[in-house]
Design an enzyme around this catalytic site. Structure first.
Site, short mmCIF file in Angstrom:
data_model
loop_
_atom_site.label_atom_id
_atom_site.label_comp_id
_atom_site.label_asym_id
_atom_site.label_seq_id
_atom_site.Cartn_x
_atom_site.Cartn_y
_atom_site.Cartn_z
N ASP A 174 9.12 -10.61 86.09
CA ASP A 174 9.16 -9.27 86.01
C ASP A 174 9.36 -8.54 87.45
O ASP A 174 10.36 -8.90 87.95
CB ASP A 174 7.76 -8.82 85.57
CG ASP A 174 7.51 -7.33 84.88
OD1 ASP A 174 7.93 -6.91 83.77
OD2 ASP A 174 7.12 -6.56 85.65
N TYR A 303 7.35 1.96 88.29
CA TYR A 303 8.65 2.23 87.45
C TYR A 303 9.34 3.53 87.88
O TYR A 303 10.42 3.75 87.74
CB TYR A 303 7.98 2.57 85.94
CG TYR A 303 7.55 1.33 85.27
CD1 TYR A 303 8.65 0.43 84.24
CD2 TYR A 303 6.70 0.64 85.56
CE1 TYR A 303 8.54 -0.70 83.88
CE2 TYR A 303 6.30 -0.55 84.92
CZ TYR A 303 7.35 -1.07 83.99
OH TYR A 303 6.94 -2.31 83.45
N HIS A 360 6.72 -13.85 78.53
CA HIS A 360 6.94 -12.90 79.68
C HIS A 360 5.97 -13.28 80.74
O HIS A 360 6.15 -13.14 82.10
CB HIS A 360 6.75 -11.53 79.32
CG HIS A 360 6.93 -10.70 80.20
ND1 HIS A 360 8.38 -10.31 80.81
CD2 HIS A 360 6.24 -9.68 80.95
CE1 HIS A 360 8.22 -9.50 81.86
NE2 HIS A 360 7.09 -9.15 81.75
#
Length: 388
Positions: A174, A303, A360
């Site tokens: 990630d 983000y 993930h």
């Protein structure tokens, strides 16, 4: 300067957490199939009841404090990290970086497997392992100025230098994969190699780039099209208005748990059983780290900062250090893996392993597979002429 660190959440914080859980104002259940519209109400009620009355944080805290933890000031940022050296000495220096919605605890199952592989029946070499908390996550505060992959990469280089390591490897998933990528792009001479479990950074596809192959186009359609239509809502919010959603998640344990656990269920290789895959104690350890540090909003700024202040690889950017890639079948969604040619656009791929299971959060899901692949990759790099 590096100082020892112990996790020690005040009793008042835990008491307030339990009181807030018991005072939760619940919405009505969603119609239709459970989890179809988000976190299932019955599941969340059970999870929070256990968080309030069954989960033993103090026992978890003792387990966390069995890992040697420190805080070091690097470029004005107080970085929290685990630092465990290889059993017997002579370890290959390696920094492991988590992503969102995760924390340093995701990487802890790898620590003993990498520092003492023989005990776990895994191949060598053994590693000196450093596991930092990303800025804004858990026990590392986030600076007020923007923090993108490149800035964290510089911080990690500074951290590893402060620990006395001239050359080292990096592993990440990630956001951690993005950080490892930029560590290699910005200071390749310091890197032995990088190992990734998620395709976090896309290659340059602008003018002059080779046309997409059919397999690459199918991957883009699947990942951008299908996943974007069904899973990307959180990212749209967090990359535009993280502060707004942060008020509710910081104030409500139920809101925090619903926001995070739904991702672990969807993105992990869980088959819909998130508790069976990760265990409630692990999930609540992660949630309590976020809650006790009040870091959900600052974590979501990753983000925003990477979207509006970060840099994407340009036409001349290429990772020239050896790269290992571990592919897990439920990376965000089933059959969402990129073809080898996609990765080769940006990386010097020396090893690519496709595993039959995992998702993930691979370090927490399949630590033996991840640790074994890391060790095999760096062993081949060292045989080819690298040195620690």
């Amino acid at each position: 300067m590096t100082t020892p660190f112990l996790v020690d959440v005040p009793d008042a914080v835990l008491a307030d957490l339990r009181a807030r859980i018991r005072a939760t104002r619940w919405p009505p259940p969603a119609p239709g199939t459970p989890w179809e519209q988000g976190t299932d109400l019955d599941y969340l009620r059970e999870l929070l009841a256990y968080w309030a009355d069954g989960f033993d944080w103090r026992a978890v805290e003792r387990g966390l404090n069995a890992y040697p933890q420190f805080v070091a000031s690097v470029s004005g940022v107080e970085i929290h990290f685990v630092h465990q050296r290889a059993v017997g000495g002579g370890g290959v220096p390696l920094v492991l970086t988590h992503g969102w919605p995760s924390a340093f605890v995701e990487m802890l199952p790898l620590v003993s497997r990498l520092t003492d592989p023989g005990t776990h029946g895994l191949p060598g070499p053994a590693f000196d392992v450093v596991v930092p908390s990303l800025p804004g996550y858990g026990f590392t505060p986030r600076p007020s100025s923007p923090v993108d992959y490149r800035r964290v990469a510089a911080l990690w280089h500074g951290l590893m230098e402060s620990l006395g390591y001239a050359r080292y490897g990096a592993h990440g998933g990630d956001f951690g994969a993005g950080v490892a990528t930029w560590m290699a792009l910005t200071a390749p001479s310091r890197m032995l190699g990088i190992h990734l479990t998620t395709p976090e950074v896309s290659p340059f596809l602008g003018d002059g780039a080779a046309p997409l192959t059919a397999a690459e186009q199918a991957y883009v359609d699947q990942h951008v099209g299908v996943w974007g239509a069904t899973e990307r809502g959180y990212s749209a919010i967090q990359s535009t208005k993280p502060q707004t959603v942060g008020y509710g998640l910081t104030d409500s344990p139920a809101g925090l748990a619903a926001w995070i656990v739904e991702k672990w269920r969807s993105w992990g290789d869980t088959g819909g059983d998130v508790d069976g895959r990760f265990g409630r104690d692990f999930l609540l350890t992660l949630l309590t780290v976020y809650w006790a540090t009040g870091s959900i909003t600052t974590s979501m700024r990753d983000y925003f900062d990477n979207r509006w202040h970060g840099a994407a690889p340009g036409p001349d950017d290429r990772v020239t250090v050896p790269t290992g890639i571990a592919v897990f079948p439920n990376e965000f969604m089933p059959e969402g893996e990129p073809p080898l040619s996609w990765s080769q656009r940006l990386y010097d791929v020396r090893r690519r392993t496709v595993f039959p299971r995992g998702g993930h959060f691979a370090a927490a899901e399949e630590p033996d597979l991840v640790a074994g692949d890391i060790a095999a990759f760096f062993a081949s790099v060292l045989r080819a002429g690298g040195d620690a």
